[in-house]
Write a protein that holds these residues in place. Sequence first.
Motif, short mmCIF file in Angstrom:
data_model
loop_
_atom_site.label_atom_id
_atom_site.label_comp_id
_atom_site.label_asym_id
_atom_site.label_seq_id
_atom_site.Cartn_x
_atom_site.Cartn_y
_atom_site.Cartn_z
N MET A 141 70.74 53.67 35.23
CA MET A 141 70.19 52.84 36.27
C MET A 141 70.47 51.38 35.91
O MET A 141 70.25 50.95 34.80
N THR A 142 70.93 50.66 36.87
CA THR A 142 71.29 49.27 36.61
C THR A 142 70.06 48.39 36.60
O THR A 142 68.98 48.76 37.09
N THR A 143 70.21 47.23 36.03
CA THR A 143 69.13 46.26 35.96
C THR A 143 68.70 45.83 37.36
O THR A 143 67.51 45.64 37.63
N LEU A 144 69.66 45.72 38.26
CA LEU A 144 69.35 45.32 39.63
C LEU A 144 68.47 46.35 40.32
O LEU A 144 67.53 46.00 41.04
N ASN A 145 68.73 47.63 40.09
CA ASN A 145 67.90 48.70 40.66
C ASN A 145 66.48 48.63 40.11
O ASN A 145 65.50 48.82 40.85
N LYS A 146 66.33 48.39 38.80
CA LYS A 146 65.01 48.29 38.19
C LYS A 146 64.23 47.11 38.79
O LYS A 146 63.05 47.24 39.11
N ILE A 147 64.90 46.00 38.93
CA ILE A 147 64.25 44.81 39.50
C ILE A 147 63.83 45.07 40.94
O ILE A 147 62.73 44.71 41.35
N ALA A 148 64.69 45.73 41.70
CA ALA A 148 64.37 46.04 43.10
C ALA A 148 63.16 46.97 43.18
O ALA A 148 62.27 46.77 44.02
N LYS A 149 63.09 47.98 42.32
CA LYS A 149 61.95 48.90 42.32
C LYS A 149 60.66 48.17 41.94
O LYS A 149 59.62 48.39 42.56
N ILE A 150 60.71 47.33 40.94
CA ILE A 150 59.53 46.56 40.53
C ILE A 150 59.08 45.65 41.67
O ILE A 150 57.88 45.54 41.96
N PHE A 151 60.04 45.02 42.34
CA PHE A 151 59.71 44.14 43.46
C PHE A 151 59.04 44.91 44.59
O PHE A 151 58.04 44.47 45.15
N ILE A 152 59.55 46.08 44.91
CA ILE A 152 58.98 46.89 45.99
C ILE A 152 57.57 47.36 45.63
O ILE A 152 56.66 47.30 46.46
N VAL A 153 57.36 47.80 44.41
CA VAL A 153 56.04 48.24 43.97
C VAL A 153 55.06 47.06 44.02
O VAL A 153 53.92 47.20 44.49
N ALA A 154 55.48 45.90 43.53
CA ALA A 154 54.62 44.71 43.57
C ALA A 154 54.31 44.32 45.01
O ALA A 154 53.18 43.95 45.34
#
Length: 140
Positions: free
Chosen positions: A1-14
């Motif tokens: 999983m790329t860093t961009l995907n992780k950031i996007a998931k964290i952003f959506i959860v937040a």
Amino acid sequence: MTTLNKIAKIFIVALLGFQVISCGTILYPERRNQEAGRIDVGVALMDGAWLLVGLVPGIIAFAVDFTTGAIYLPDSKSGQLDYDHIRAIRFDPETTTCTQIEGIICKETSHDIKFSDEHIRYSRVKTREELPAIFSSVRQ
């Protein structure tokens, strides 16, 4: 999983977490089932902020708060009694138990109270004219 995907998931959860805590229905559960009144600007601004994120979240936030009544400020007259519209409920105090009185109150007002609650005070009243004196002696 790329860093961009992780950031996007964290952003959506937040983002979803923020939406849950910014909903007037959750912030002010005591305001549920209120009828129309003055709109709480703070709740309206929080709901309006969701329009910046997207049309659907904003509309949902407004719809939920308007439907539940949580967007409205509490009535400024809350806590004041209208002595002209008090209804008398008569019962035999000699044969009626506290549990039965709690049931009568629940049936007549739709509020479940318990005399064992330390915040509940009760007095014997014979006439309506006694009520203002009794209520004025109670400190809030």
